[in-house]
Motif scaffolding. Sequence first.
Motif, PDB file in Angstrom:
ATOM      1  N   ASP A 109       9.312  -2.050   2.374  1.00 51.14           N
ATOM      2  CA  ASP A 109       8.311  -1.309   3.158  1.00 51.14           C
ATOM      3  C   ASP A 109       7.486  -2.243   4.036  1.00 51.14           C
ATOM      4  O   ASP A 109       7.106  -1.874   5.150  1.00 51.14           O
ATOM      5  CB  ASP A 109       7.384  -0.522   2.228  1.00 51.14           C
ATOM      6  N   LEU A 110       7.217  -3.438   3.548  1.00 49.32           N
ATOM      7  CA  LEU A 110       6.494  -4.410   4.362  1.00 49.32           C
ATOM      8  C   LEU A 110       7.349  -4.856   5.545  1.00 49.32           C
ATOM      9  O   LEU A 110       6.881  -4.912   6.689  1.00 49.32           O
ATOM     10  CB  LEU A 110       6.088  -5.611   3.504  1.00 49.32           C
ATOM     11  N   ILE A 111       8.608  -5.155   5.278  1.00 54.13           N
ATOM     12  CA  ILE A 111       9.530  -5.576   6.341  1.00 54.13           C
ATOM     13  C   ILE A 111       9.651  -4.489   7.410  1.00 54.13           C
ATOM     14  O   ILE A 111       9.629  -4.769   8.617  1.00 54.13           O
ATOM     15  CB  ILE A 111      10.910  -5.903   5.743  1.00 54.13           C
ATOM     16  N   HIS A 124       1.587  -2.187   0.803  1.00 57.91           N
ATOM     17  CA  HIS A 124       0.762  -3.002   1.698  1.00 57.91           C
ATOM     18  C   HIS A 124      -0.345  -2.176   2.337  1.00 57.91           C
ATOM     19  O   HIS A 124      -1.445  -2.687   2.578  1.00 57.91           O
ATOM     20  CB  HIS A 124       1.616  -3.721   2.761  1.00 57.91           C
ATOM     21  N   ARG A 125      -0.066  -0.891   2.566  1.00 57.14           N
ATOM     22  CA  ARG A 125      -1.116  -0.020   3.101  1.00 57.14           C
ATOM     23  C   ARG A 125      -2.187   0.277   2.046  1.00 57.14           C
ATOM     24  O   ARG A 125      -3.369   0.405   2.373  1.00 57.14           O
ATOM     25  CB  ARG A 125      -0.520   1.291   3.611  1.00 57.14           C
ATOM     26  N   ARG A 126      -1.799   0.381   0.783  1.00 54.63           N
ATOM     27  CA  ARG A 126      -2.788   0.599  -0.286  1.00 54.63           C
ATOM     28  C   ARG A 126      -3.767  -0.567  -0.370  1.00 54.63           C
ATOM     29  O   ARG A 126      -4.983  -0.381  -0.499  1.00 54.63           O
ATOM     30  CB  ARG A 126      -2.079   0.781  -1.636  1.00 54.63           C
ATOM     31  N   PHE A 127      -3.235  -1.798  -0.288  1.00 53.80           N
ATOM     32  CA  PHE A 127      -4.115  -2.963  -0.385  1.00 53.80           C
ATOM     33  C   PHE A 127      -4.932  -3.157   0.894  1.00 53.80           C
ATOM     34  O   PHE A 127      -6.064  -3.639   0.849  1.00 53.80           O
ATOM     35  CB  PHE A 127      -3.311  -4.215  -0.739  1.00 53.80           C
ATOM     36  N   ALA A 146      -0.056  -9.741   2.448  1.00 55.97           N
ATOM     37  CA  ALA A 146       0.016 -10.836   1.479  1.00 55.97           C
ATOM     38  C   ALA A 146       0.027 -10.305   0.048  1.00 55.97           C
ATOM     39  O   ALA A 146       0.767 -10.806  -0.819  1.00 55.97           O
ATOM     40  CB  ALA A 146      -1.167 -11.791   1.680  1.00 55.97           C
ATOM     41  N   SER A 147      -0.774  -9.282  -0.210  1.00 58.21           N
ATOM     42  CA  SER A 147      -0.807  -8.690  -1.549  1.00 58.21           C
ATOM     43  C   SER A 147       0.532  -8.073  -1.906  1.00 58.21           C
ATOM     44  O   SER A 147       1.003  -8.175  -3.051  1.00 58.21           O
ATOM     45  CB  SER A 147      -1.908  -7.635  -1.638  1.00 58.21           C
TER      46      SER A 147
END
Length: 379
Positions: A109-111, A124-127, A146-147
């Motif tokens: 999902d980050l990629i 990544h959206r949650r963090f 990063a998280s």
Amino acid sequence: MPFAHPVPPLDRARVPRSPVDEELLRSRVERTLENFLDRQQAVLATVSPELGPLTGTVRALLNSGGKRLRPAFCYWGWRGAGGDPDEDGAVAACSALELLQASALVHDDLIDRSDTRRGVPSVHRRFEALHRERGWHGDGAQFGAASAVLLGDLLLAWCDELLWGSGLSLAAVRRGKPVFDLMRTEVMAGQYLDLLEPATAGLAGAEREGAIERARTVVHYKAAKYTVERPLQIGGLLAGADAALTAAYGAFGLPLGEAFQLRDDLLGVFGDPEVTGKPAGDDLREGKRTLLVAETLAECSASDGRLLNGLLGASELSEHEVGLLRAAIVRSGAPERIEQRITVLRAEALSALDDAPLVEPEARRVLRRLAGAATARRS
């Protein structure tokens, strides 16, 4: 070295014991994961109370509706090789695949810069939202990214920990571990090739006529082996499967895994968001050069080819533009060809299953049903 605290057995008073009930297996896997996360949460709490969002986010991801296909194929690989249906250690080892899948989803999902996963915000959206809500300093998007990298890495470490701490014998884990490790290498290699294809599309050396074969290579290593073939083989090897059964699992699992991914690719373009948990046309916004796209570009008109190459991967695609891309894909006949390939691959897999030297006949029936579920139309 094996993990010092094996997974405790499930409370048999709370879990019915029918060995053929897939819902039972799902409940056993989920209880195993809950117990494991409880222990990891306690470990992290000794480090800092600020680490609570890590296990909270993992629980949210694991409880958001995953199919548990990999643990199911692993378990029935175990059963097909004569493994004990009541062996909680086998269920724990199979559950390790769900932690590996969670790791892959967080990084994927980050990629892909995906905002959602299974209908809820991606990790990544949650963090990123946590950073914003608490008014922390710095770049919230970078903090979220990063998280997610760190949490994905943590899940990758935890899948090893759960496998070693499953409660199976050291000899059993050692039989399955080489294929477990090979699978992780294969899926990351496939992920890189998936990134490479849109990055090199249209450049010298990226021949259009080779796009279909390159797309199939990505399917095999990023999805097919990882979803069906390797989980089956790992489960079989944990139970002591011989070379003939291990090969038969490959002959069944690879075509079935490819068919599963081709179905997923169709859903990624034409699927109902209520079914997929992703916005409609998300694969088009992400620019995925799937076999569906490769088949489209191989047969579409020159004008449709320009349309696809011009819009595919544009993150701000409007609904109208998504509709234009879908129409071009349909005009090429690619969806029908992909459907035909799914049918052929499913038949190839089932034929191999019929010939497989399974020790437990019940496994053949359940694997046939899993094959149908993995490739069925869902939109």
